[in-house]
Every structure is written in structure tokens, then in C-alpha cells.
Design a protein around this motif. Sequence first.
Motif, PDB file in Angstrom:
ATOM      1  N   ALA A 115       0.870  -1.111  -0.173  1.00  0.00           N
ATOM      2  CA  ALA A 115       0.041   0.047   0.138  1.00  0.00           C
ATOM      3  C   ALA A 115       0.813   1.205  -0.107  1.00  0.00           C
ATOM      4  CB  ALA A 115      -0.926   0.088   1.164  1.00  0.00           C
ATOM      5  N   LEU A 116       2.056   1.135   0.781  1.00  0.00           N
ATOM      6  CA  LEU A 116       2.802   2.329   0.778  1.00  0.00           C
ATOM      7  C   LEU A 116       3.492   2.750  -0.537  1.00  0.00           C
ATOM      8  CD1 LEU A 116       4.666   1.865   4.210  1.00  0.00           C
ATOM      9  CD2 LEU A 116       2.782   3.537   3.782  1.00  0.00           C
ATOM     10  N   TRP A 117       3.617   1.928  -1.514  1.00  0.00           N
ATOM     11  CA  TRP A 117       3.901   2.157  -2.765  1.00  0.00           C
ATOM     12  C   TRP A 117       3.065   2.987  -3.632  1.00  0.00           C
ATOM     13  CZ3 TRP A 117       8.486   1.515  -5.783  1.00  0.00           C
ATOM     14  CH2 TRP A 117       9.284   0.645  -5.134  1.00  0.00           C
ATOM     15  N   LEU A 118       1.766   2.931  -3.422  1.00  0.00           N
ATOM     16  CA  LEU A 118       0.855   3.460  -4.026  1.00  0.00           C
ATOM     17  C   LEU A 118       0.449   4.979  -3.619  1.00  0.00           C
ATOM     18  CD1 LEU A 118      -1.949   0.684  -4.102  1.00  0.00           C
ATOM     19  CD2 LEU A 118       0.091   1.242  -5.810  1.00  0.00           C
ATOM     20  N   GLY A 119       1.140   5.522  -2.368  1.00  0.00           N
ATOM     21  CA  GLY A 119       1.008   6.913  -2.072  1.00  0.00           C
ATOM     22  C   GLY A 119       2.386   7.795  -1.739  1.00  0.00           C
ATOM     23  N   ASN A 120       2.272   9.036  -1.380  1.00  0.00           N
ATOM     24  CA  ASN A 120       3.356   9.648  -0.940  1.00  0.00           C
ATOM     25  C   ASN A 120       3.581   9.562   0.544  1.00  0.00           C
ATOM     26  OD1 ASN A 120       1.353  11.660  -0.311  1.00  0.00           O
ATOM     27  ND2 ASN A 120       2.307  13.433  -1.395  1.00  0.00           N
ATOM     28  N   ALA A 121       4.226  10.760   0.997  1.00  0.00           N
ATOM     29  CA  ALA A 121       4.577  10.912   2.396  1.00  0.00           C
ATOM     30  C   ALA A 121       3.327  10.968   3.342  1.00  0.00           C
ATOM     31  CB  ALA A 121       5.633  11.974   2.847  1.00  0.00           C
ATOM     32  N   THR A 122       2.123  11.416   2.698  1.00  0.00           N
ATOM     33  CA  THR A 122       0.797  11.634   3.440  1.00  0.00           C
ATOM     34  C   THR A 122       0.196  10.391   3.965  1.00  0.00           C
ATOM     35  OG1 THR A 122      -0.454  11.991   1.591  1.00  0.00           O
ATOM     36  CG2 THR A 122       0.408  13.814   2.398  1.00  0.00           C
ATOM     37  N   THR A 192       2.631   9.450 -11.889  1.00  0.00           N
ATOM     38  CA  THR A 192       3.914   9.056 -11.813  1.00  0.00           C
ATOM     39  C   THR A 192       4.271   7.832 -12.691  1.00  0.00           C
ATOM     40  OG1 THR A 192       5.557   8.660 -10.041  1.00  0.00           O
ATOM     41  CG2 THR A 192       3.539   7.419  -9.989  1.00  0.00           C
ATOM     42  N   ASP A 193       5.512   7.327 -12.807  1.00  0.00           N
ATOM     43  CA  ASP A 193       6.109   6.400 -13.721  1.00  0.00           C
ATOM     44  C   ASP A 193       5.400   5.162 -12.950  1.00  0.00           C
ATOM     45  OD1 ASP A 193       7.577   8.020 -14.967  1.00  0.00           O
ATOM     46  OD2 ASP A 193       9.322   7.705 -13.742  1.00  0.00           O
ATOM     47  N   ARG A 194       4.950   4.328 -14.038  1.00  0.00           N
ATOM     48  CA  ARG A 194       4.526   2.955 -13.821  1.00  0.00           C
ATOM     49  C   ARG A 194       5.660   2.019 -13.364  1.00  0.00           C
ATOM     50  NH1 ARG A 194      -0.562   1.872 -15.997  1.00  0.00           N
ATOM     51  NH2 ARG A 194      -1.278   3.554 -17.468  1.00  0.00           N
ATOM     52  N   HIS A 195       5.504   1.151 -12.340  1.00  0.00           N
ATOM     53  CA  HIS A 195       6.159   0.494 -11.603  1.00  0.00           C
ATOM     54  C   HIS A 195       5.701  -0.920 -11.442  1.00  0.00           C
ATOM     55  CE1 HIS A 195       8.910  -1.649  -8.788  1.00  0.00           C
ATOM     56  NE2 HIS A 195      10.049  -0.563  -9.128  1.00  0.00           N
ATOM     57  N   PHE A 196       6.052  -1.913 -12.308  1.00  0.00           N
ATOM     58  CA  PHE A 196       5.575  -3.193 -12.075  1.00  0.00           C
ATOM     59  C   PHE A 196       6.339  -4.212 -11.034  1.00  0.00           C
ATOM     60  CE2 PHE A 196       4.449  -1.622 -16.294  1.00  0.00           C
ATOM     61  CZ  PHE A 196       3.020  -1.904 -16.334  1.00  0.00           C
ATOM     62  N   PRO A 197       5.806  -4.813 -10.059  1.00  0.00           N
ATOM     63  CA  PRO A 197       4.381  -4.784  -9.877  1.00  0.00           C
ATOM     64  C   PRO A 197       3.920  -3.863  -8.649  1.00  0.00           C
ATOM     65  CG  PRO A 197       5.304  -6.600  -8.616  1.00  0.00           C
ATOM     66  CD  PRO A 197       6.539  -5.712  -9.362  1.00  0.00           C
ATOM     67  N   ASN A 198       4.719  -3.117  -8.469  1.00  0.00           N
ATOM     68  CA  ASN A 198       4.376  -2.267  -7.137  1.00  0.00           C
ATOM     69  C   ASN A 198       3.236  -1.170  -7.529  1.00  0.00           C
ATOM     70  OD1 ASN A 198       6.089  -3.811  -5.298  1.00  0.00           O
ATOM     71  ND2 ASN A 198       7.742  -2.737  -6.202  1.00  0.00           N
ATOM     72  N   ASN A 199       3.513  -0.542  -8.604  1.00  0.00           N
ATOM     73  CA  ASN A 199       2.479   0.686  -9.015  1.00  0.00           C
ATOM     74  C   ASN A 199       2.068   0.451 -10.386  1.00  0.00           C
ATOM     75  OD1 ASN A 199       1.019   2.789  -9.233  1.00  0.00           O
ATOM     76  ND2 ASN A 199       2.359   4.187  -7.815  1.00  0.00           N
ATOM     77  N   THR A 200       1.338  -0.459 -10.744  1.00  0.00           N
ATOM     78  CA  THR A 200       1.030  -0.712 -12.070  1.00  0.00           C
ATOM     79  C   THR A 200       0.060   0.430 -12.787  1.00  0.00           C
ATOM     80  OG1 THR A 200      -0.974  -2.068 -11.442  1.00  0.00           O
ATOM     81  CG2 THR A 200       1.043  -3.297 -11.766  1.00  0.00           C
ATOM     82  N   HIS A 201      -0.482   1.079 -11.997  1.00  0.00           N
ATOM     83  CA  HIS A 201      -1.515   1.896 -12.687  1.00  0.00           C
ATOM     84  C   HIS A 201      -0.581   3.632 -12.864  1.00  0.00           C
ATOM     85  CE1 HIS A 201      -4.835  -0.626 -12.464  1.00  0.00           C
ATOM     86  NE2 HIS A 201      -4.608  -0.568 -11.247  1.00  0.00           N
ATOM     87  N   GLY A 202       0.507   3.428 -12.436  1.00  0.00           N
ATOM     88  CA  GLY A 202       1.288   4.819 -12.322  1.00  0.00           C
ATOM     89  C   GLY A 202       0.621   6.118 -11.999  1.00  0.00           C
ATOM     90  N   LEU A 203      -0.144   6.070 -10.759  1.00  0.00           N
ATOM     91  CA  LEU A 203      -0.630   6.813 -10.074  1.00  0.00           C
ATOM     92  C   LEU A 203      -0.110   6.949  -8.482  1.00  0.00           C
ATOM     93  CD1 LEU A 203      -4.244   6.558 -11.143  1.00  0.00           C
ATOM     94  CD2 LEU A 203      -2.788   8.203 -11.736  1.00  0.00           C
ATOM     95  N   LEU A 204      -0.111   8.337  -8.202  1.00  0.00           N
ATOM     96  CA  LEU A 204       0.448   8.190  -6.665  1.00  0.00           C
ATOM     97  C   LEU A 204      -0.791   9.189  -5.898  1.00  0.00           C
ATOM     98  CD1 LEU A 204       3.026   7.479  -5.159  1.00  0.00           C
ATOM     99  CD2 LEU A 204       3.781   9.902  -5.475  1.00  0.00           C
TER     100      LEU A 204
END
Length: 219
Positions: A115-122, A192-204
Motif C-alpha cells: 500500500a505504501l508504494w501507492l501513496g506519498n508521504a501523507t 507518476t512512472d509505472r512500476h511493475f508490480p508495485n504501482n501498475t497504474h502509474g498513480l500516486l
Amino acid sequence: MLRKLFKNKKGSMTLTPTPPYRSIYEVLKLNRFVTITVTVTALLASSFSGVMVFRMYERAMDSAFAVNTDGSVIPLKLVEQRENLEVEALAHLERFHGLFYGIDAGNYETNLEKALWLGNATVDNVYRQKRADGVYNRLLQYSLVQKVLSVESEVSVEEEPYPFRTVTVFEIDRGGTVDRYELVTTGKLTVTDRHFPNNTHGLLITDFFENSLRRLSRN
């Protein structure tokens, strides 16, 4: 100095000098012609390149490209791209809330890491606050199971960052007692940049905040 033969009145041949400025003038005239030709050619080439770049820019603004599973390139219109963005945004929010709030003693570390891969510091701040409040310690101590039942989000993709509002319904099984809760969260989404498999949608997820939490009555 160049000289020129000619016959005088008596019929004999004499040499007369050729003016040097004639040859210099011809050279300068040739140089001027070459310079003008090169300049005009360069201007025409630059204008043509500018027109082609502008046309390519207009085409790029009207469409985007995606790579299919077989490696082929698929053109996507901006309208379709916006629709796809909304679908991906909703899927991103559903995945995040499912991981962040659907936890138990056996999976909470793995789920929270994802889950922490999908958001920023907030998002990280909310996680740290929960940890400081002993939420995860109680999860381990009492073998609690927190299960997400539904995630319903509203997101506007008109302008980035994209604001969202999510209502998550989850239940906590305390080994005999099951309580159900409704949580309202808000925030924004940035690309943001897509990161497979941690952030496949490229959103933050940014500006994440838990607005309200209420216990639902049993039916």
C-alpha cells in the motif's frame, strides 16, 4: 598581371593588360549568388521542419499510443485516454484501500508495504500514526481480522492533481464479535512512472486524509 594580344594599325601584335577588377567582380558575384542560395535553402528547410514539427505536435495532442501485449502499437484518442485514466484511478484507489485496511495478523506487514508504494508521504504519515497508536500491536495481540467489504470512490480527472473521495466499509472480527465501520477518506492523485508490480497504474495518492469513521449499526 593578365595581358591581351591585339593588332595595331601597322598589323603587328601587341600585349595590353586585362583589368584585374573584372575577375574579382565575377568571383564576388559568384560568392554572393552562392551565399544567397544557401541562405534561402536553409530558410526553406527550417520552415518545412517547423511545419512538420507543428503537425506532429497536433497529431500527438490528438492521440497517444499504448503497447499491446503482442508488442503492437495502439493509437488512443485523448477522450479514450481520459476514460482509461478514470478506470485506472478507481482501480488504484480500490487496490490501495483494500491493502491498507484489509489486514490481519498474518498479512498486515506485506499488505502495508504494498500500500505504501501507492501513496506519498501523507500515506506514510497515516501509517506511522496508526502504528504509534498501537493499532497493529492490538492486531497481533488479539488476532484481529480487519476485512474490507466495499470500496466506493469518486474521482475527477478533469485536471491534475485529481481529487478523490472514497467510502470504505470494513468489518473487524474480534473472534466472536464482528463490528462494521464506514471510513471516509479524501486526497488527490498525481501521475507518476509505472512500476511493475508495485504501482501498475502509474498513480500516486497525495494529500491523504481520514475524514471520518463511524460504526455501522447491525441489521
